[in-house]
Write a protein that holds these residues in place. Structure first.
Motif, PDB file in Angstrom:
ATOM      1  N   ASP A 205       0.813  -1.213   0.000  1.00 32.35           N
ATOM      2  CA  ASP A 205       0.000   0.000   0.000  1.00 32.35           C
ATOM      3  C   ASP A 205       0.852   1.272   0.000  1.00 32.35           C
ATOM      4  OD1 ASP A 205      -2.459  -1.272  -0.028  1.00 32.35           O
ATOM      5  OD2 ASP A 205      -2.619  -1.350   2.160  1.00 32.35           O
ATOM      6  N   LYS A 206       2.179   1.120   0.158  1.00 35.67           N
ATOM      7  CA  LYS A 206       3.068   2.279   0.246  1.00 35.67           C
ATOM      8  C   LYS A 206       3.687   2.609  -1.113  1.00 35.67           C
ATOM      9  CE  LYS A 206       2.384   2.140   4.711  1.00 35.67           C
ATOM     10  NZ  LYS A 206       1.589   0.896   4.771  1.00 35.67           N
ATOM     11  N   SER A 207       4.182   3.821  -1.230  1.00 37.84           N
ATOM     12  CA  SER A 207       4.805   4.296  -2.471  1.00 37.84           C
ATOM     13  C   SER A 207       6.053   3.485  -2.796  1.00 37.84           C
ATOM     14  CB  SER A 207       5.191   5.770  -2.332  1.00 37.84           C
ATOM     15  OG  SER A 207       6.155   6.134  -3.299  1.00 37.84           O
ATOM     16  N   PRO A 208       6.110   2.810  -3.950  1.00 39.50           N
ATOM     17  CA  PRO A 208       7.293   2.010  -4.293  1.00 39.50           C
ATOM     18  C   PRO A 208       8.557   2.855  -4.443  1.00 39.50           C
ATOM     19  CG  PRO A 208       5.819   2.184  -6.183  1.00 39.50           C
ATOM     20  CD  PRO A 208       5.087   2.727  -5.006  1.00 39.50           C
ATOM     21  N   THR A 209       8.412   4.064  -4.955  1.00 42.07           N
ATOM     22  CA  THR A 209       9.586   4.933  -5.107  1.00 42.07           C
ATOM     23  C   THR A 209      10.112   5.370  -3.747  1.00 42.07           C
ATOM     24  OG1 THR A 209       8.806   5.740  -7.254  1.00 42.07           O
ATOM     25  CG2 THR A 209      10.452   7.076  -6.112  1.00 42.07           C
ATOM     26  N   ALA A 210       9.217   5.729  -2.848  1.00 36.98           N
ATOM     27  CA  ALA A 210       9.634   6.131  -1.503  1.00 36.98           C
ATOM     28  C   ALA A 210      10.356   4.978  -0.807  1.00 36.98           C
ATOM     29  CB  ALA A 210       8.423   6.572  -0.686  1.00 36.98           C
ATOM     30  N   LEU A 211       9.816   3.770  -0.940  1.00 35.20           N
ATOM     31  CA  LEU A 211      10.449   2.604  -0.305  1.00 35.20           C
ATOM     32  C   LEU A 211      11.828   2.342  -0.901  1.00 35.20           C
ATOM     33  CD1 LEU A 211       7.397   0.158  -0.071  1.00 35.20           C
ATOM     34  CD2 LEU A 211       8.421   1.487   1.785  1.00 35.20           C
ATOM     35  N   LYS A 212      11.952   2.491  -2.221  1.00 39.67           N
ATOM     36  CA  LYS A 212      13.244   2.270  -2.880  1.00 39.67           C
ATOM     37  C   LYS A 212      14.290   3.245  -2.372  1.00 39.67           C
ATOM     38  CE  LYS A 212      13.824   3.830  -7.079  1.00 39.67           C
ATOM     39  NZ  LYS A 212      13.765   3.970  -8.563  1.00 39.67           N
ATOM     40  N   ILE A 213      13.937   4.521  -2.305  1.00 37.54           N
ATOM     41  CA  ILE A 213      14.900   5.528  -1.858  1.00 37.54           C
ATOM     42  C   ILE A 213      15.244   5.339  -0.387  1.00 37.54           C
ATOM     43  CG2 ILE A 213      15.363   7.990  -1.613  1.00 37.54           C
ATOM     44  CD1 ILE A 213      15.284   6.939  -4.511  1.00 37.54           C
ATOM     45  N   LEU A 214      14.264   4.987   0.415  1.00 34.17           N
ATOM     46  CA  LEU A 214      14.530   4.734   1.833  1.00 34.17           C
ATOM     47  C   LEU A 214      15.496   3.565   2.010  1.00 34.17           C
ATOM     48  CD1 LEU A 214      10.969   5.240   3.328  1.00 34.17           C
ATOM     49  CD2 LEU A 214      13.016   6.544   3.952  1.00 34.17           C
ATOM     50  N   LYS A 215      15.285   2.499   1.252  1.00 36.59           N
ATOM     51  CA  LYS A 215      16.177   1.348   1.363  1.00 36.59           C
ATOM     52  C   LYS A 215      17.589   1.724   0.950  1.00 36.59           C
ATOM     53  CE  LYS A 215      16.758  -3.531   0.279  1.00 36.59           C
ATOM     54  NZ  LYS A 215      16.075  -4.797  -0.040  1.00 36.59           N
ATOM     55  N   GLN A 216      17.724   2.502  -0.117  1.00 40.73           N
ATOM     56  CA  GLN A 216      19.047   2.939  -0.555  1.00 40.73           C
ATOM     57  C   GLN A 216      19.701   3.835   0.485  1.00 40.73           C
ATOM     58  OE1 GLN A 216      17.916   4.664  -4.303  1.00 40.73           O
ATOM     59  NE2 GLN A 216      18.133   2.738  -5.429  1.00 40.73           N
ATOM     60  N   SER A 217      18.899   4.637   1.166  1.00 37.79           N
ATOM     61  CA  SER A 217      19.429   5.506   2.213  1.00 37.79           C
ATOM     62  C   SER A 217      19.942   4.691   3.392  1.00 37.79           C
ATOM     63  CB  SER A 217      18.338   6.476   2.680  1.00 37.79           C
ATOM     64  OG  SER A 217      18.799   7.275   3.750  1.00 37.79           O
TER      65      SER A 217
END
Length: 265
Positions: A205-217
């Protein structure tokens, strides 16, 4: 690719990778690692997949690490895996688990020991059955993980606890693991996969782009450990051929007490 050592399925945005060697406590060999890498690559390339679940077949084990019956003086086979010389592409597998731009959940259904313990440590999240058991075994069988399995572990549980885990090679219950921050949640054994699915649905249900950037961070903060991993794997390839390392492996195979004390004379 036809899989022999794992099960791989995709359903409604979730990719599920199951280590399917229950007779060996889901311990991995070279073939197992290669198949997991292939599955993670596929999940990475499939834009319909938003979360990956890693688990083990059966009720006894998530993963018992490298299969000691497959290990010899040259490691686990002829393939070096990024030139590390131990016969397992374990660095590559760790890379995909950490770098796939989607959350990876470890569903720990039993023993997570040795290299299997490392696999759950580097997953983004861990949900454990109340029957799960955690621990390291390397120094008991003539092996070690000098990269993410130790340095990153210390980031999670603290230096003192990480050293205890590696130096003593004791085993910890799921509740003990939760208390030290090693797992996110513990649930009754029969509810494990249902709880994992609930977490997956919340993630989808969460933004895939936000999750991707968070994981990279999150990954950027521990990126230097990759260099330590490479040195650790290179040293492990040399260590496996020594009498000391072979004593640990032989004792495991022969089901006898190991004698490392003789190497302190």
């Amino acid at each position: 690719m036809e899989f022999t050592d794992i099960l791989y399925e995709k359903n409604d945005g979730v990719a599920k990778i199951t280590i399917n060697r229950p007779r060996a406590m889901n311990a991995f060999r070279g073939q197992t690692v290669e198949e997991m890498i292939t599955a993670f690559r596929d999940a990475w390339d499939d834009n319909t997949i938003g979360v990956v679940v890693l688990t083990g077949a059966g009720d006894r084990a998530f993963c018992a690490g490298g299969d000691q019956k497959e290990r010899g003086a040259d490691g686990y086979g002829e393939k070096g895996g990024l030139g590390n010389g131990i016969g397992l592409e374990i660095e590559t597998l760790h890379y995909y688990i950490r770098s796939i731009p989607k959350p990876v959940i470890a569903a720990v259904n039993g023993y997570a020991i040795g290299g299997g313990h490392v696999l759950h440590v580097i997953c983004d999240l861990t949900i454990a059955s109340d029957k799960a058991i955690f621990g390291q075994i390397g120094p008991k069988v003539g092996s070690y993980d000098a990269g993410f399995g130790s340095a990153y572990l210390a980031r999670i549980v603290g230096q003192k606890k990480a050293r205890e885990i590696w130096y003593l090679c004791e085993q910890y219950s799921a509740e003990e693991a939760r208390e030290m921050g090693l797992v996110n949640k513990v649930v009754p054994h029969e509810e494990l996969m249902a709880e994992v699915d609930r977490w997956c649905q919340k993630i989808l249900d969460k933004s895939p782009t936000a999750l991707k950037i968070l994981k990279q961070s999150f990954n950027a903060d521990v990126a230097s450990i990759e260099g330590i991993t490479q040195m650790g794997m290179s040293s492990l390839a040399m260590y496996y051929g020594t009498e000391e390392a072979l004593e640990g492996n032989a004792a495991f195979r022969e089901k006898r007490p190991v004698n490392f004390r003789k190497f302190r004379r």
